[in-house]
Design an enzyme around this catalytic site. Sequence first.
Site, PDB file in Angstrom:
ATOM      1  CE  LYS A  22      -0.726  -5.897  -1.407  1.00 26.30           C
ATOM      2  NZ  LYS A  22      -0.167  -5.468  -0.110  1.00 26.30           N
ATOM      3  CE1 TYR A 239      17.603 -14.406 -29.858  1.00 28.20           C
ATOM      4  CE2 TYR A 239      15.854 -14.724 -28.246  1.00 28.20           C
ATOM      5  CZ  TYR A 239      16.270 -14.318 -29.502  1.00 28.20           C
ATOM      6  OH  TYR A 239      15.359 -13.824 -30.390  1.00 28.20           O
TER       7      TYR A 239
HETATM    8  C1  LIG Z   1      -0.288  -6.469   0.824  1.00 36.42           C
HETATM    9  C2  LIG Z   1      -0.645  -6.237   2.236  1.00 36.42           C
HETATM   10  C3  LIG Z   1      -1.077  -7.278   3.055  1.00 36.42           C
HETATM   11  C4  LIG Z   1      -1.077  -8.726   2.615  1.00 36.42           C
HETATM   12  O1  LIG Z   1       0.230  -9.233   2.724  1.00 36.42           O
HETATM   13  P1  LIG Z   1       0.559 -10.781   2.390  1.00 36.42           P
HETATM   14  O2  LIG Z   1       1.977 -10.916   2.738  1.00 36.42           O
HETATM   15  O3  LIG Z   1       0.305 -10.943   0.927  1.00 36.42           O
HETATM   16  O4  LIG Z   1      -0.352 -11.589   3.212  1.00 36.42           O
HETATM   17  C5  LIG Z   1      -1.507  -6.974   4.326  1.00 36.42           C
HETATM   18  N1  LIG Z   1      -1.483  -5.710   4.788  1.00 36.42           N
HETATM   19  C6  LIG Z   1      -1.043  -4.682   4.032  1.00 36.42           C
HETATM   20  C7  LIG Z   1      -1.024  -3.316   4.602  1.00 36.42           C
HETATM   21  C8  LIG Z   1      -0.605  -4.915   2.745  1.00 36.42           C
HETATM   22  O5  LIG Z   1      -0.160  -3.891   1.996  1.00 36.42           O
END
Ligand SMILES: *Cc1c(COP(=O)(O)O)cnc(C)c1O
Length: 343
Positions: A22, A239
């Site tokens: 994702k 800054y």
């Molecule tokens: C993002 C996600 C993961 C992966 O989580 P990590 O902590 O990056 O390993 C697994 N399951 C779901 C439902 C997620 O949304």
Amino acid sequence: MQHNLELARRRAAGARIWAVVKANAYGHGLAHALRGFALADGLAMVEFDQARWLRESGWAGRILMLEGAFEPVDLDEAAALGLELVVHCEQQLGWLEARSRGPVIAVQLKLNTGMNRLGFQPAMVRQAYARLTALPTVQLRGLLTHFADADLPGGADAARARFLELVTGLPQESSLANSAALIDQCHGRGDWVRPGVALYGASPFAGRSAAGLGLRAAMTLASRLIGVQQLQAGDRVGYGSTFTAPAPMRIGVAACGYADGYPRRASTGTPVAVAGVRTRVVGRVSMDMLTVDLTPVPQADVGAEVELWGETVPIDEVAAAAGTIGYELMCALAPRVRVEAIG
Ligand SMILES: *Cc1c(COP(=O)(O)O)cnc(C)c1O
């Protein structure tokens, strides 16, 4: 990515792997993830346009949509592309029930085991299960849940126990473990695991380094010095003039700032590497630049390579210095940064 996937494979001890891609593969670019995770058992994500891109790019394997359909039209897209949809709420269930015709859609039922984000409450699970399995246009392929506290010792125990109790007697594949649970919990991983951040080489744990877990950074954010200044004691930098040179020193100006996704909150002391040597950020991070202490690299001049994070400077250390986590920095990589595959 391949190295980290292999490591996850060993930890998974027979469980199959959804590589979570994702958010543009946590900022790494879906095209790169497609190569890196070619041997994953499936890819998991939330964005339908990106899932379509995966199909068009030749990924014929399984794709799990972790938040399922956002609106009814997503069901047609899922059917057309062969995506598996998480079903986590009554509305999504209703959309499936209202769709009496069309190709079969594969789904996974999500259970709320205490995180209270997505998923059916324990009391509703049997009913949701029965309604899904009654639909001729739906194929139920799995049961899943997500842990709120898998990064803490024993943090997933209660949720896992609740899940196992809820699914007793339901003949479906299970999926529970994110990166933290996969790495830490040798028992009760389920049939499928869902690592994300570990596959990109960052640690899911606050106090444990990725290198210590055997992970390798997939992403290197690098730039160059575009300026050097010789400071006298008392001279200030950037800054707000937040850094004052305690003694004569050289500083370098790197072409990277918060418009590239580097966190503005990373203040003086945040690790950075110049020409492979670790040093520190000094002064405030600005939009297109940040300033670094060249004391440990006296030979460095304009053109020297600067690693903001990568193999020499773990992203988790930069994140900690900025009061956040590696996940956020990866995902926040800005569009203007040129992403190229190395190796
Ligand atoms: C993002 C996600 C993961 C992966 O989580 P990590 O902590 O990056 O390993 C697994 N399951 C779901 C439902 C997620 O949304």
